[in-house]
Write a protein that holds these residues in place. Structure first.
Motif, short mmCIF file in Angstrom:
data_model
loop_
_atom_site.label_atom_id
_atom_site.label_comp_id
_atom_site.label_asym_id
_atom_site.label_seq_id
_atom_site.Cartn_x
_atom_site.Cartn_y
_atom_site.Cartn_z
N LEU A 267 0.76 -1.11 -0.04
CA LEU A 267 0.03 0.05 -0.12
C LEU A 267 0.67 1.19 -0.07
O LEU A 267 0.43 2.38 -0.52
CB LEU A 267 -0.85 -0.07 1.21
N GLU A 268 1.95 1.04 0.58
CA GLU A 268 3.05 2.14 0.39
C GLU A 268 3.31 2.63 -1.07
O GLU A 268 3.80 3.69 -1.19
CB GLU A 268 4.04 2.01 1.23
N PHE A 269 3.28 1.63 -1.85
CA PHE A 269 3.60 1.99 -3.24
C PHE A 269 2.32 2.29 -4.11
O PHE A 269 2.46 3.30 -4.69
CB PHE A 269 4.03 0.37 -4.05
N LEU A 270 1.07 1.77 -3.64
CA LEU A 270 -0.04 2.17 -4.24
C LEU A 270 -0.29 3.66 -3.80
O LEU A 270 -0.78 4.40 -4.86
CB LEU A 270 -1.15 1.46 -3.82
N ASN A 271 0.08 4.29 -2.83
CA ASN A 271 -0.18 5.55 -2.38
C ASN A 271 0.79 6.62 -3.20
O ASN A 271 0.19 7.59 -3.40
CB ASN A 271 0.01 5.93 -0.71
N GLY A 272 1.48 6.13 -3.64
CA GLY A 272 2.69 6.76 -4.62
C GLY A 272 2.28 6.98 -6.01
O GLY A 272 2.87 7.78 -6.91
N PHE A 273 1.51 6.07 -6.41
CA PHE A 273 1.31 5.98 -7.95
C PHE A 273 0.35 7.07 -8.38
O PHE A 273 -0.64 7.44 -7.80
CB PHE A 273 0.15 4.65 -8.24
N ASP A 274 0.72 7.66 -9.50
CA ASP A 274 -0.43 8.59 -10.28
C ASP A 274 -1.48 7.87 -10.95
O ASP A 274 -2.59 8.38 -11.06
CB ASP A 274 0.48 9.47 -11.11
N VAL A 275 -1.13 6.58 -11.48
CA VAL A 275 -2.12 5.71 -12.10
C VAL A 275 -1.96 4.28 -11.91
O VAL A 275 -0.72 3.87 -11.83
CB VAL A 275 -2.62 6.16 -13.63
N PHE A 276 -2.75 3.58 -11.64
CA PHE A 276 -2.58 2.05 -11.53
C PHE A 276 -3.27 1.46 -12.95
O PHE A 276 -4.32 1.63 -13.22
CB PHE A 276 -3.49 1.63 -10.39
N VAL A 277 -2.36 0.37 -13.42
CA VAL A 277 -2.63 -0.16 -14.60
C VAL A 277 -2.74 -1.53 -14.53
O VAL A 277 -1.93 -2.17 -14.02
CB VAL A 277 -1.57 0.08 -15.58
N LEU A 278 -3.93 -2.27 -15.01
CA LEU A 278 -4.08 -3.63 -14.94
C LEU A 278 -4.47 -4.12 -16.28
O LEU A 278 -5.52 -4.04 -16.67
CB LEU A 278 -5.20 -4.03 -13.85
N PRO A 279 -3.45 -4.39 -17.15
CA PRO A 279 -3.62 -4.92 -18.64
C PRO A 279 -3.97 -6.35 -18.61
O PRO A 279 -3.78 -7.02 -20.06
CB PRO A 279 -2.50 -4.51 -19.29
N SER A 280 -4.68 -6.97 -17.84
CA SER A 280 -4.92 -8.32 -17.73
C SER A 280 -5.80 -8.89 -18.86
O SER A 280 -6.59 -8.07 -19.66
CB SER A 280 -5.55 -8.73 -16.43
#
Length: 374
Positions: A267-280
């Motif tokens: 979650l410490e990484f998630l908090n720093g993202f500008d966008v989350f990408v899931l290309p599944s």
């Protein structure tokens, strides 16, 4: 006389803390301990490895745990050891979450008073012959279980077509641990440094496997305008990592990508993202996507059924055509250049997850199911 809580053994995978393992932890944290006494267990098939991450995390949260050592893909000694544990600890319900735990669990409870419930988390899209056989055998035992609770409407619909399984099906809406996400305020130092340097940060959390479509993301990033400074943070590990590292070099984008491996503080990484990408290429209802929405992050995902259940294009996030790197590129550019719109979508997405996909709501439904099967 006061009735004791229902004793439920959650039997998960010894692999890393990914979607299914996080799901188990979210469920047990929100079950009412006065009604359900939870035990978290795994069948450990590699004696050389350290304690499974699921066991370490569950123990840290204060739950009773059990590790059943049975080397090899299918080791029938696991059946005997699991059966002994069920008897010795008066387990009322065995809740399984993987083809291996389904099959071993089914054999272990035969002839006992212990009930068995399976939650299928999804099937492999491009599995080898052996895995296809195991998953087929898994589905063949479903009619003899006490309940089958698919994780998504698509999984439910697929199993509903099988006549003998239909009567055992129950659908419970997937949920995410919102309290855990809201409690984390920290940002990983590397991402703080990138932000200070002016980088646009894309992020992914999950396994590095083919069905996650990370090669599609890499191809899209290789076409990004050179004037946009960007970084991609990959949090997680898996067998595809060497291929992805080579692909990044071939596409000349390796300097912009960092492989962080498995991280306990995702979650410490998630908090720093500008966008989350899931290309599944294939998902149930992905927990990582729900977590990103709950953290109020803009998201981009492929137009597969599981992700589309959560994301409505330009309302709660951005959707691109699966396998289409150029379309994904367009969505990345949209997020990077239309910040107010992306933030508004993120806010709408968070509200949707909090209202419909909370782990608390999911746990209440499972408490009712546990009571019913007994």
């Amino acid at each position: 006389m006061k009735q004791r809580p229902i004793r439920v053994l959650q039997l998960g995978s010894p692999a890393g803390l990914y979607g299914a393992e996080r799901w188990i932890l979210a469920l047990v944290r929100h079950l009412d301990p006065a009604k359900v006494e939870s035990v978290v267990g795994v069948i450990k098939d590699d004696p050389g490895k350290a304690d499974p991450p699921l066991i370490r995390e569950a123990a840290a949260l204060g739950f009773q745990t059990v590790t059943i050592n049975a080397p090899g893909r299918i080791n029938l000694s696991a059946v005997r050891r699991l059966r002994q544990y069920i008897f010795a600890n008066k387990i009322d319900i065995l809740h399984t979450h993987w083809y291996k735990t389904d099959m071993i669990g089914f054999l272990a409870v035969m002839g006992t008073r212990c009930k068995i419930i399976s939650t299928p988390h999804g099937w492999s899209k491009e599995a080898g012959f052996a895995l296809k056989c195991y998953e087929m055998m898994d589905r063949m035992i479903f009619p003899w279980l006490d309940a089958v609770v698919p994780l998504s409407p698509e999984l439910y619909a697929g199993l509903e077509k099988k006549f003998f399984v239909k009567k055992k099906l129950t659908f419970i809406q997937n949920g995410v641990d919102i309290t855990e996400i809201q409690a984390c305020k920290n940002v990983h130092p590397q991402l703080i440094q990138w932000k200070e340097q002016g980088f646009f940060i894309l992020g992914y959390i999950g396994q590095l496997i083919h069905r996650k479509g990370l090669d599609v993301l890499f191809n899209a990033l290789s076409m990004l305008d050179k004037n946009l400074p960007w970084k991609l943070a990959l949090v997680g590990d898996g067998p595809l990592r060497p291929f992805l590292e080579t692909l990044a070099k071939d596409l000349e984008i390796s300097e912009n990508i960092m492989f962080f491996g498995f991280q306990g503080h995702r979650l410490e990484f998630l908090n720093g993202f500008d966008v989350f990408v899931l290309p599944s290429r294939l998902e149930g209802i992905p927990r990582c996507l729900m977590e990103a929405l709950a953290a109020q992050k803009p998201v981009i995902c492929s137009d597969i059924p599981g992700s589309a259940e959560l994301i409505k294009d330009k309302k709660t996030g951005y959707i691109f055509k699966s396998e289409d790197s150029k379309h994904l590129l367009q969505k990345i550019v949209s997020v990077s250049t239309h910040h107010p719109e992306a933030k508004k979508m993120a806010s709408t997405g968070k509200q949707k997850v909090c209202n419909k996909y909370s782990a608390g709501r999911m746990a209440l439904a499972y408490e009712r199911l546990y009571t019913q099967v007994l």
